[in-house]
Design an enzyme around this catalytic site. Sequence first.
Site: not given
Length: 270
Positions: A252, A218
């Site tokens: 995840r 991210k």
Amino acid sequence: MNTLTQMLVSDRPLIMGVLNVTPDSFSDGGQYATTDQAIQHVNRLIVEGADMLDIGGESTRPGSQPVSLEEELSRVIPVIEFAVHKRIPVSIDTSKPAVMRAAIRAGADLVNDVNALQAPGALEAIAENSAMVCLMHMQGTPETMQNTPHYSDVVTEVQAFLAQRIDAARNAGIPAERILIDPGFGFGKTLEHNLTLLQQLDRLLALGCPILVGLSRKSMLGAITGNTVDSRLHASVAAALLAVIKGAKIVRVHDVKATRDALSVLEAVI
């Protein structure tokens, strides 16, 4: 009790492999946009040691646009059916009740909803089935969430929202043991908000639900390291380990093998 429920009872953290059957996801958009490409990646993630797969057909990256119901179904259902045939638990990453129902019929064990079942009919779609659900916090929508994120106290506000959605789910007839929570790293949050959430992630354990986190590749990791999205492997693994230390049950990730190796070392010493 389905396979995923049994896995959640175990002590060890679980790895959810990401599979975006989309042309526009922030990290792997376009790499697995065809059914054949996606199926090949299912096999790769299983070999690398994924405990479960998260299959999505609509990008939720900042600024993303929604896709039609028909398009989303055509992307995900064949891949879900293949993964179920391989006997690995499957999560469907969607906010559409119709996609939830179709995915569950195809064998999905978990609905991973960035909108926390707030769409009309979403609570009912889960309540009438036996699948688990992950309720995620997001400020705004994927199209607008990174414009001006603001909180007085990000952890307290995220916790209060998740508590409210847990109550809504339970009042709709979804048992507590079928509910997971996700603080929503990167979904309507600045770097400072994300770091505070990671630092205090263990506060969310008070809600009594297993915590799922998605930190892999991210932008917050890019902001810290200066690395582009395809060069954030090491930062992603470090973030996953920190999340597990702080209480996350499921991480995840895109890079399953590297995360599996790192977690093996962690498990050997704690």
